[in-house]
Design a protein around this motif. Structure first.
Motif, PDB file in Angstrom:
ATOM      1  N   UNK A 197       0.830  -1.203   0.000  1.00  0.00           N
ATOM      2  CA  UNK A 197       0.000   0.000   0.000  1.00  0.00           C
ATOM      3  C   UNK A 197       0.870   1.260   0.000  1.00  0.00           C
ATOM      4  N   UNK A 198       1.973   1.204   0.751  1.00  0.00           N
ATOM      5  CA  UNK A 198       2.902   2.341   0.750  1.00  0.00           C
ATOM      6  C   UNK A 198       3.470   2.556  -0.640  1.00  0.00           C
ATOM      7  N   UNK A 199       3.781   1.449  -1.334  1.00  0.00           N
ATOM      8  CA  UNK A 199       4.301   1.537  -2.703  1.00  0.00           C
ATOM      9  C   UNK A 199       3.260   2.156  -3.626  1.00  0.00           C
ATOM     10  N   UNK A 200       1.994   1.776  -3.431  1.00  0.00           N
ATOM     11  CA  UNK A 200       0.917   2.331  -4.260  1.00  0.00           C
ATOM     12  C   UNK A 200       0.793   3.845  -4.035  1.00  0.00           C
ATOM     13  N   UNK A 201       0.930   4.285  -2.794  1.00  0.00           N
ATOM     14  CA  UNK A 201       0.863   5.718  -2.488  1.00  0.00           C
ATOM     15  C   UNK A 201       2.016   6.454  -3.160  1.00  0.00           C
ATOM     16  N   UNK A 202       3.210   5.868  -3.127  1.00  0.00           N
ATOM     17  CA  UNK A 202       4.375   6.492  -3.767  1.00  0.00           C
ATOM     18  C   UNK A 202       4.163   6.633  -5.273  1.00  0.00           C
TER      19      UNK A 202
ATOM     20  N   UNK B 190       2.551  -4.208 -10.664  1.00  0.00           N
ATOM     21  CA  UNK B 190       2.403  -4.130 -12.111  1.00  0.00           C
ATOM     22  C   UNK B 190       1.244  -3.211 -12.459  1.00  0.00           C
ATOM     23  N   UNK B 191       0.053  -3.770 -12.418  1.00  0.00           N
ATOM     24  CA  UNK B 191      -1.128  -2.970 -12.738  1.00  0.00           C
ATOM     25  C   UNK B 191      -2.072  -2.979 -11.550  1.00  0.00           C
ATOM     26  N   UNK B 192      -2.809  -1.877 -11.399  1.00  0.00           N
ATOM     27  CA  UNK B 192      -3.752  -1.774 -10.300  1.00  0.00           C
ATOM     28  C   UNK B 192      -4.999  -1.057 -10.797  1.00  0.00           C
ATOM     29  N   UNK B 193      -6.149  -1.602 -10.439  1.00  0.00           N
ATOM     30  CA  UNK B 193      -7.407  -0.989 -10.854  1.00  0.00           C
ATOM     31  C   UNK B 193      -7.521   0.416 -10.276  1.00  0.00           C
TER      32      UNK B 193
END
Length: 336
Positions: A12-17, A48-51
């Motif tokens: 989740x931290x990676x997604x925020x970055x 990779x990919x995220x909705x």
């Protein structure tokens, strides 16, 4: 409510970055330790990919936590509760405040948690047991466990009992202790009244100590303070407690642990633990592990205990990530 997305905290931290963009992410990197940068970068590379809706959910949750931290810092808990309930509603406000409360309890002595445990040991070993207890209450559990393991035997029990009885410490006392320590660490930390120590924390420490130290401490506490000993045990998770995990949790940690560790750990495990773990493996994996165990010769008990501790570490990490639930002494009610 908390984020519904089933991802680790690091993911989740990676997604925020990623959502911040490269320039802003680079600015955040300046405030992270080298190991944190490495771990986060690896996680970003793996994503990779995220909705879009998943990304939005994670960012919204992160925003809520940031707002919670800010309003508590600015106006205190009562002020924050009022503001957050107006902004997010009572349920989400409570959730956000609970999730940031742990970080609010660890403001003071931040330099201690970044120090090498050997330096901390040199700093506290000649101090009064109450001072040692206070300092270790602000240390990481793994630091505190190593320091306690190297203290004189008679001092170990005294310090553990003092940590367990700590509840809140005034800023004046903390400031006095910090003034003594700043000569050695050249650091001044601002403090707030905060909850430290306590039985849950000492249980976390005991989960990190080696088995010899664990046995000695519980033998001694069993004689001098049996009630405290039992309260600590109820909050701990040890290798033999694997039999109390549900099948999904066992299958989950089996996927994460090193198969060599599993073979060594089971070499001297009791039959109930062996049966429980083998029951949650594929037949092929059972045969592989049993074959490895059969060919293990002259294994030191120390190696077995270290392998078992590494497995317990994986289990605790999965619990912290919310991927499994560890039932504490049969008292936790699990609702499917």
């Amino acid at each position: 409510m908390a984020s519904k997305t089933k991802m680790s905290a690091t993911s989740k931290a990676a997604a925020v970055m990623i959502a911040l963009g490269s320039e802003e992410a680079a600015e955040v990197y300046k405030y992270l330790r080298e190991d944190e940068v490495e771990k986060l970068s690896l996680e970003i590379a793996k994503l990779d990919r995220m909705a879009p809706d998943t990304m939005q959910e994670i960012v919204d949750d992160f925003y809520g936590l940031c707002v919670t931290q800010k309003v508590i810092n600015e106006g205190g808990v009562a002020y924050a509760k009022d503001i957050l309930e107006k902004a997010f509603g009572a349920q989400m406000a409570t959730n956000y405040m609970e999730r940031v409360s742990k970080s609010l309890k660890t403001k003071a002595f931040d330099f201690i948690r970044k120090a090498d445990y050997k330096n901390l040991l040199m700093m506290v070993q000649n101090e009064h047991p109450q001072t040692i207890a206070l300092v270790l209450s602000y240390a990481r559990a793994d630091q505190a466990s190593m320091i306690i393991g190297e203290l004189p035997k008679n001092l170990q029990i005294d310090v553990i009992e003092r940590i367990a009885s700590l509840e809140s410490v005034s800023p004046d006392i903390i400031s006095t202790v910090e003034k003594v320590l700043e000569k050695r660490f050249s650091t001044i930390i601002s403090v707030d009244m905060t909850e430290v120590g306590g039985i849950p924390y000492i249980a976390d420490i005991m989960n990190h100590v080696d088995r010899n130290t664990e046995k000695y401490i519980f033998d001694e506490l069993g004689n001098s303070n049996p009630q405290l000993s039992e309260e600590i045990r109820k909050l701990m998770f040890v290798f033999e407690d694997i039999v109390n995990l549900d099948n999904l949790a066992i299958q989950r940690f089996i996927r994460e642990v090193d198969t060599k560790d599993l073979a060594v750990a089971l070499k001297a495990a009791n039959e109930d633990v062996k049966a429980t773990i083998f029951r949650n493996m594929s037949k092929r994996m059972q045969e592989t592990i049993q074959g490895d165990i059969q060919y293990l010769h002259n294994v030191r008990m120390k190696d077995v205990e270290e392998a078992q501790q590494r497995i317990v570490g994986v289990i605790r990490q999965l619990e912290e990530m919310g991927e499994i639930v560890i039932s504490k002494g049969g008292e936790d009610e699990i609702i499917a």
